[in-house]
Enzyme design. Sequence first.
Site, short mmCIF file in Angstrom:
data_model
loop_
_atom_site.label_atom_id
_atom_site.label_comp_id
_atom_site.label_asym_id
_atom_site.label_seq_id
_atom_site.Cartn_x
_atom_site.Cartn_y
_atom_site.Cartn_z
N HIS A 166 54.59 41.08 45.19
CA HIS A 166 55.47 41.88 46.05
C HIS A 166 56.45 40.96 46.79
O HIS A 166 56.38 39.74 46.64
CB HIS A 166 54.61 42.69 47.03
CG HIS A 166 53.66 43.62 46.32
ND1 HIS A 166 52.35 43.31 46.09
CD2 HIS A 166 53.87 44.83 45.76
CE1 HIS A 166 51.77 44.30 45.42
NE2 HIS A 166 52.67 45.23 45.20
N SER B 255 54.55 49.96 43.16
CA SER B 255 54.65 49.38 44.50
C SER B 255 55.87 48.49 44.67
O SER B 255 56.34 48.29 45.79
CB SER B 255 53.38 48.59 44.84
OG SER B 255 53.15 47.60 43.86
N ASP C 51 49.67 36.76 47.57
CA ASP C 51 50.38 37.82 46.86
C ASP C 51 51.73 37.25 46.41
O ASP C 51 52.64 37.05 47.21
CB ASP C 51 50.58 39.02 47.79
CG ASP C 51 51.43 40.12 47.16
OD1 ASP C 51 51.96 39.93 46.04
OD2 ASP C 51 51.57 41.19 47.79
#
Length: 455
Positions: free
Chosen positions: A437, A193, A434
């Site tokens: 990312h 990702s 998060d």
Amino acid sequence: MSQRWSRKKSRLPLAGLLFMLALAVTFMVLYNERSIQQIHLHHNTNREQDLPQTSTFTSFVHPNLPPRNNLEVLDRYSRCNSTNEYSGKKIGWVDQMSGQRSDFVAAAAKEEICDVFSGKWVFDNSSSSYPLHKESDCPYMSDQLACQKHGRPDLEYQHWRWQPHPPCNFKRWNVTEMWEMLRGKRLMFVGDSLNRGQWISMVCLLQSVIPRDKQSMSPNAHLTIFRAEDYNATVEFLWAPLLVESNSDDPVNHRLDERIIRPDSVLKHASKWQHADILIFNTYLWWRQGPVKIQWSSEEKGSCEEVNGAEGMEMAMNAWAHWISNNVDPNTKRVFFVTMSPTHQWSREWNPGSEGNCYGEKKPIEDETYWGSGSDIPTMRMVERVLRGLGPKVSVINITQLSEYRKDGHPSVYRKFWEPLNDDRLKNPASYSDCIHWCVPGVPDVWNQLLFQFL
Ligand SMILES: *[C@@H]1O[C@H](CO)[C@@H](O)[C@H](O)[C@H]1NC(C)=O
Ligand SMILES: *[C@@H]1O[C@H](CO)[C@@H](O)[C@H](O)[C@H]1NC(C)=O
Ligand SMILES: *[C@@H]1O[C@H](CO)[C@@H](O)[C@H](O)[C@H]1NC(C)=O
Ligand SMILES: *[C@@H]1O[C@H](CO)[C@@H](O)[C@H](O)[C@H]1NC(C)=O
Ligand SMILES: *[C@@H]1O[C@H](CO)[C@@H](O)[C@H](O)[C@H]1NC(C)=O
């Protein structure tokens, strides 16, 4: 084991290494241009010793075995019905085309004398140059990365420019020039990702100049393809978080407690990436989640061995390297490997005594020596050894240090989450932040500028 790689590059600290590198460069500029290219592609002062030699492996497995009919493809239903201790079997490879090493990237050699990966972030609010694109202008934005849309109040994170240390400079991003380089080509990102984030950043950077009816995006699948008709070019993303075949190869449905890989099989993914002209690979974080089960293609169905994540990653890297060494001619195919993307899960690492994570961070770290505990140094050394063995067939995009500084660059709570958030969590934003990312526009745009630099 692996005598070939046992001569580690250096045990000197980084500063010493860079100093030696500088010395070596100064010296070698006078003598041998080819060595310079190799040094700078791989930050290696000691290359000759590390060229692949005749294999001395005893239990040596060649990856890329042709698929056997009785071999089921691994998927999320695959299980191990027995798990044995690791047999010690390794993936080995010898560079089949080493005789054909050419005067690759002669033109780029001058630029690569610079270490563009070393520098600092400069806040750039003066001109209209940053961010390089607008989040709301990109129809392909991901809700996991669209921090502004999801309410991030501070937008400074979009305005930081990467400034390599003098005398190095950074080529200005030029979307027309990038498209000209991509004309008639397939550019493919392969990985997890983080790599998908870089792909989205690239598509967003590129799509702005293509009329809407001349561009298209295929539905999200194992392989997702952005097409620009007039340039006859594609920018693609292939989900292969562990590079080799695994039970996590479904891009959506892959939350598994038990990771199973087939380290002698990259064919499943390689069959999709083999026709790309420019390839950008990454892999790392998926190897950081505990032990990994191995199913060798030669073993009975369901019979597994267990290794730790770092060992698993080394096997996968070697299988990948085997494919690269046998299939890549650097004159016709460009291959890049993007190093580990750092995480910012523990604010005590940059702010001793604190107990948070990246949540609420608004500025990059200024200490140039900062290196977080999430970026495993032995893994970095392993990656270096593998890349060095591939010589000019792979260039490294070393994003680790520059991204380490960007504790402010993650979505934290400003993204769409897959699971609904209960009240307890909502009361404590750090608990679901998060910090892995990256917001786009943001840090991945700079990774793509680095790529632009080396193309
Ligand atoms: C940077 O510029 C933007 C838009 O011009 C503005 O909204 C923002 O407040 C500025 N930030 C700083 C720190 O000056
Ligand atoms: C971008 O590249 C194109 C094609 O190489 C060139 O014509 C143009 O002047 C460049 N634009 C800028 C702003 O440098
Ligand atoms: C488009 O690019 C492909 C390679 O990706 C090439 O095979 C094909 O001939 C090109 N088509 C045109 C019309 O240029
Ligand atoms: C392992 O389990 C699968 C089904 O889960 C079964 O089909 C297979 O025969 C088993 N293999 C062994 C060696 O027991
Ligand atoms: C990436 O850069 C770091 C220093 O910033 C260095 O320690 C590491 O070895 C480099 N990795 C590779 C694969 O070149």
